[in-house]
Motif scaffolding. Structure first.
Motif, PDB file in Angstrom:
ATOM      1  N   CYS A  59       1.248  -1.040  -0.041  1.00  0.00           N
ATOM      2  CA  CYS A  59       0.074  -0.287  -0.130  1.00  0.00           C
ATOM      3  C   CYS A  59       1.142   1.007  -0.051  1.00  0.00           C
ATOM      4  O   CYS A  59       0.756   2.239  -0.851  1.00  0.00           O
ATOM      5  CB  CYS A  59      -0.738  -0.049   0.991  1.00  0.00           C
ATOM      6  SG  CYS A  59      -2.289  -1.323   0.587  1.00  0.00           S
ATOM      7  N   ALA A  60       1.641   1.372   0.354  1.00  0.00           N
ATOM      8  CA  ALA A  60       3.070   2.946   0.605  1.00  0.00           C
ATOM      9  C   ALA A  60       4.127   2.268   0.175  1.00  0.00           C
ATOM     10  O   ALA A  60       3.649   4.209  -0.958  1.00  0.00           O
ATOM     11  CB  ALA A  60       3.657   2.551   2.031  1.00  0.00           C
ATOM     12  N   LYS A  61       4.126   1.696  -1.219  1.00  0.00           N
ATOM     13  CA  LYS A  61       4.391   1.369  -2.661  1.00  0.00           C
ATOM     14  C   LYS A  61       3.772   1.728  -3.539  1.00  0.00           C
ATOM     15  O   LYS A  61       3.782   2.884  -4.401  1.00  0.00           O
ATOM     16  CB  LYS A  61       5.367   0.124  -2.976  1.00  0.00           C
ATOM     17  CG  LYS A  61       6.295  -0.336  -2.582  1.00  0.00           C
ATOM     18  CD  LYS A  61       7.074  -1.535  -2.949  1.00  0.00           C
ATOM     19  CE  LYS A  61       7.661  -1.734  -2.581  1.00  0.00           C
ATOM     20  NZ  LYS A  61       7.753  -3.418  -2.959  1.00  0.00           N
ATOM     21  N   VAL A  62       2.537   2.096  -3.585  1.00  0.00           N
ATOM     22  CA  VAL A  62       1.591   2.618  -4.400  1.00  0.00           C
ATOM     23  C   VAL A  62       1.002   3.330  -4.217  1.00  0.00           C
ATOM     24  O   VAL A  62       0.453   4.743  -5.234  1.00  0.00           O
ATOM     25  CB  VAL A  62      -0.131   1.651  -4.352  1.00  0.00           C
ATOM     26  CG1 VAL A  62      -0.668   2.296  -5.194  1.00  0.00           C
ATOM     27  CG2 VAL A  62       0.595   0.069  -4.820  1.00  0.00           C
ATOM     28  N   PHE A  63       1.092   4.199  -3.043  1.00  0.00           N
ATOM     29  CA  PHE A  63       0.461   5.804  -2.691  1.00  0.00           C
ATOM     30  C   PHE A  63       2.347   6.727  -3.335  1.00  0.00           C
ATOM     31  O   PHE A  63       2.128   7.401  -3.684  1.00  0.00           O
ATOM     32  CB  PHE A  63       0.598   5.473  -1.449  1.00  0.00           C
ATOM     33  CG  PHE A  63       0.557   7.272  -0.352  1.00  0.00           C
ATOM     34  CD1 PHE A  63      -0.848   8.310  -0.904  1.00  0.00           C
ATOM     35  CD2 PHE A  63       0.770   7.767  -0.352  1.00  0.00           C
ATOM     36  CE1 PHE A  63      -0.987   8.859  -0.630  1.00  0.00           C
ATOM     37  CE2 PHE A  63       0.931   8.650   0.324  1.00  0.00           C
ATOM     38  CZ  PHE A  63      -0.201  10.109   0.531  1.00  0.00           C
ATOM     39  N   MET A  64       3.331   6.179  -2.829  1.00  0.00           N
ATOM     40  CA  MET A  64       4.158   6.294  -2.968  1.00  0.00           C
ATOM     41  C   MET A  64       4.572   6.839  -4.411  1.00  0.00           C
ATOM     42  O   MET A  64       4.793   8.362  -5.201  1.00  0.00           O
ATOM     43  CB  MET A  64       5.891   6.748  -2.525  1.00  0.00           C
ATOM     44  CG  MET A  64       5.463   6.863  -0.980  1.00  0.00           C
ATOM     45  SD  MET A  64       7.219   5.473  -0.805  1.00  0.00           S
ATOM     46  CE  MET A  64       6.981   4.808   1.175  1.00  0.00           C
ATOM     47  N   TRP A  65       4.287   5.983  -5.551  1.00  0.00           N
ATOM     48  CA  TRP A  65       4.447   5.894  -6.623  1.00  0.00           C
ATOM     49  C   TRP A  65       3.651   6.335  -7.305  1.00  0.00           C
ATOM     50  O   TRP A  65       3.972   7.873  -8.560  1.00  0.00           O
ATOM     51  CB  TRP A  65       4.279   5.011  -7.600  1.00  0.00           C
ATOM     52  CG  TRP A  65       5.644   3.548  -8.068  1.00  0.00           C
ATOM     53  CD1 TRP A  65       5.976   2.693  -7.120  1.00  0.00           C
ATOM     54  CD2 TRP A  65       6.471   3.898  -8.304  1.00  0.00           C
ATOM     55  NE1 TRP A  65       7.143   2.145  -7.167  1.00  0.00           N
ATOM     56  CE2 TRP A  65       7.417   2.802  -8.376  1.00  0.00           C
ATOM     57  CE3 TRP A  65       7.021   4.762  -9.307  1.00  0.00           C
ATOM     58  CZ2 TRP A  65       8.738   2.921  -8.929  1.00  0.00           C
ATOM     59  CZ3 TRP A  65       8.017   5.069  -9.768  1.00  0.00           C
ATOM     60  CH2 TRP A  65       9.000   4.712  -9.923  1.00  0.00           C
TER      61      TRP A  65
END
Length: 119
Positions: A59-65
């Motif tokens: 979830c953090a990766k998707v948000f950061m991308w």
């Protein structure tokens, strides 16, 4: 067609915007890796169930991308207000369409977070 060509930036300005976009991508990628490293270390020390770790990291990766892409679009002078509005509307539509499934996912996350079941 003439209006399109009239609104086009100069070649030097296009090159400058492309360089800015590449710099934003590189810096954003480095910051994302550092933040994910800190998040992974924090999750190792936490009392959360290990099966939640990969969910939180994803979830953090998707948000950061999403943040990096929006920032790159801003560097390329793309109007991002419309993009963010469409992204919000799409998120709301998906949330309403998957309401029951997302409720089950949230329930599973809560169960794993509070850990009433022990192995």
């Amino acid at each position: 067609m003439e209006n399109f060509l009239k609104d086009m930036p100069a070649p030097g300005e296009l090159l400058s915007m492309a360089i800015q976009a590449v710099l934003v991508l590189a810096i954003g990628f480095i910051i994302m890796k550092l933040l994910l490293k800190v998040l992974k270390e924090g999750l190792k020390r936490s009392k959360l169930d290990e099966s939640l770790h990969s969910f939180i990291i994803t979830c953090a990766k998707v948000f950061m991308w999403i943040l990096i892409i929006i920032t790159i679009l801003g560097a390329l002078d793309v109007p991002i207000a419309t993009f963010v509005a469409v992204l919000g509307a799409a998120g709301a539509a998906i949330a309403l369409a998957l309401k029951d499934s997302l409720g089950n996912v949230a329930g599973g996350v809560l169960i794993l977070g509070h850990a009433p079941l022990k192995r």
